[in-house]
Write an enzyme that holds these catalytic residues in place. Structure first.
Site, short mmCIF file in Angstrom:
data_model
loop_
_atom_site.label_atom_id
_atom_site.label_comp_id
_atom_site.label_asym_id
_atom_site.label_seq_id
_atom_site.Cartn_x
_atom_site.Cartn_y
_atom_site.Cartn_z
N ASP A 86 0.86 -1.19 0.10
CA ASP A 86 0.02 0.04 -0.02
C ASP A 86 0.75 1.46 -0.03
O ASP A 86 1.96 1.15 0.39
CB ASP A 86 -0.85 0.05 1.32
CG ASP A 86 -2.01 -0.89 1.16
OD1 ASP A 86 -1.97 -1.87 0.17
OD2 ASP A 86 -2.98 -0.94 1.98
N ASP A 87 0.11 2.33 -0.36
CA ASP A 87 0.60 3.63 -0.26
C ASP A 87 1.55 4.18 -1.08
O ASP A 87 1.94 5.45 -1.33
CB ASP A 87 1.12 3.89 1.23
CG ASP A 87 0.05 3.73 2.07
OD1 ASP A 87 -1.02 3.45 2.00
OD2 ASP A 87 0.70 3.80 3.46
N HIS A 137 -6.30 2.94 -3.74
CA HIS A 137 -6.10 3.22 -2.45
C HIS A 137 -6.25 4.70 -2.22
O HIS A 137 -5.86 5.14 -1.25
CB HIS A 137 -4.75 2.90 -1.98
CG HIS A 137 -4.50 2.46 -0.55
ND1 HIS A 137 -5.31 1.84 0.33
CD2 HIS A 137 -3.44 2.94 0.27
CE1 HIS A 137 -5.09 1.98 1.25
NE2 HIS A 137 -3.88 2.54 1.64
N HIS A 141 -5.20 9.12 0.82
CA HIS A 141 -5.12 8.21 1.97
C HIS A 141 -5.89 8.92 3.20
O HIS A 141 -5.48 8.85 4.40
CB HIS A 141 -3.60 7.98 2.29
CG HIS A 141 -3.59 6.73 3.25
ND1 HIS A 141 -3.80 6.68 4.61
CD2 HIS A 141 -3.02 5.53 2.85
CE1 HIS A 141 -3.34 5.73 5.04
NE2 HIS A 141 -3.08 4.76 4.07
N TYR A 178 -6.74 2.48 6.31
CA TYR A 178 -6.79 1.96 7.64
C TYR A 178 -8.14 1.06 7.70
O TYR A 178 -8.63 0.57 8.69
CB TYR A 178 -7.31 3.27 8.41
CG TYR A 178 -6.61 4.63 8.06
CD1 TYR A 178 -5.27 4.52 8.84
CD2 TYR A 178 -7.02 5.56 7.64
CE1 TYR A 178 -4.42 5.89 8.71
CE2 TYR A 178 -6.30 6.80 7.27
CZ TYR A 178 -4.94 6.94 7.78
OH TYR A 178 -4.24 7.98 7.61
N HIS A 230 3.57 -2.16 3.14
CA HIS A 230 3.66 -1.03 2.69
C HIS A 230 5.07 -0.67 2.02
O HIS A 230 6.18 -0.84 2.48
CB HIS A 230 3.58 0.18 3.66
CG HIS A 230 2.49 0.26 4.40
ND1 HIS A 230 2.12 -0.79 5.41
CD2 HIS A 230 1.28 0.76 4.01
CE1 HIS A 230 0.75 -0.71 5.63
NE2 HIS A 230 0.32 0.34 5.04
#
Length: 288
Positions: A86-87, A137, A141, A178, A230
């Site tokens: 992710d991210d 995603h 965020h 989250y 991540h």
């Protein structure tokens, strides 16, 4: 006519050369510390691309990456694990892609729209070329359950557009930041044709920047698991070689989420956390 063409190309170059002031977040784990601003105006890269294609149909679509042929992996018969990151994309994503390529491993990347824009799509195009899956995603965020419906739509739809524009991929999965989801989030995801894919193994790599600890947690996964990591953390990327080696020794195959579930398309809006949620009507208990 040609004056309009030149003007449009100049506009495109001017838009794509802008670098938004994007900073890597050092801690994605606490949504209470994240600001929740109203959505800001953003150019529509898909609309602009469509106008240019209408003028010159060979540009820019012919420069988009082509994914490799689909693999015939049946996760009801072999030990599968889905590594997800992710991210990103971030400064360590290229190194991670090198590591995955060296082990012929495929993964799924849930990307942030603003990070794709900052990266100008370079890593996302490589992901597609090397057979990885790309998921949504959101743009910033932000915890989606704290946003208005308009803001939720902004976060998801603009990320869809930038990835479509730069990599030619129409994403079919999203992961709420989250893990924060609810009826309004599910409804918007469904409207955009996005299934919600969470995880079954959390490495907590955002909190514990310890390579050995991250590898230990990741390799606790069982067949059919979805592992959360991540690629914006150097310690996570450093842990991946050990993760891959241990899974290989245990006879695992590294698959994308679409390969894990083995269906043409997951149900938009529905939430999934592991293979047992809907893969081929089977559960991981059937795997030897």
């Amino acid at each position: 006519m040609w004056r309009w063409v030149v003007f449009t190309v100049v506009v495109l170059l001017g838009v794509t050369s802008c670098e938004p002031p994007v900073a890597l977040l050092s801690d994605r784990g606490d949504p209470s510390t994240s600001p929740v601003p109203e959505p800001f105006p953003l150019f529509d890269p898909e609309e602009l691309a469509d106008r240019l294609v209408a003028i010159q149909r060979q540009w820019p679509r012919n420069s988009l990456p082509r994914p490799p042929a689909a693999r015939g992996v049946n996760c009801a018969r072999v030990r599968c694990v889905a590594l997800t990151f992710d991210d990103g994309p971030g400064p360590y994503t290229g190194r991670l892609l090198d590591i995955l390529a060296g082990h012929q491993a495929r993964a799924t990347f849930f990307v942030l729209g603003r990070m794709v824009a900052e990266d100008r799509g370079e890593n996302v195009r490589r992901m597609v070329t090397e057979g990885h899956e790309v998921g949504n995603h959101t743009w910033d965020h932000l915890p989606l359950t704290q946003l208005t419906e308009k803001a939720i739509r902004f976060e998801l739809s603009n990320t869809q557009k930038i990835v479509r524009r730069l990599a030619g991929v129409r994403m079919t999965m999203m992961r709420p930041p989250y893990g924060s989801t609810g009826k309004r989030v599910a409804a918007e995801a469904s409207r955009l044709g996005l299934a919600q894919v969470l995880w079954s193994v959390d490495t907590l790599d955002w909190r514990d920047r310890d390579t050995r600890m991250v590898a230990q947690r990741a390799t606790q996964a069982t067949p059919g698991a979805i592992v959360l990591m991540h690629d914006i953390h150097a310690t996570t990327v450093e842990a991946v070689p050990a993760v891959l080696t241990q899974f290989i020794q245990r006879g695992y195959t590294f698959v994308t989420l679409s390969e894990l579930y083995g269906v043409p398309r997951l149900v938009p809006g529905r939430s999934y956390t592991s293979m047992g949620d809907g893969a081929r009507g089977t559960s991981s208990a059937e795997i030897p």
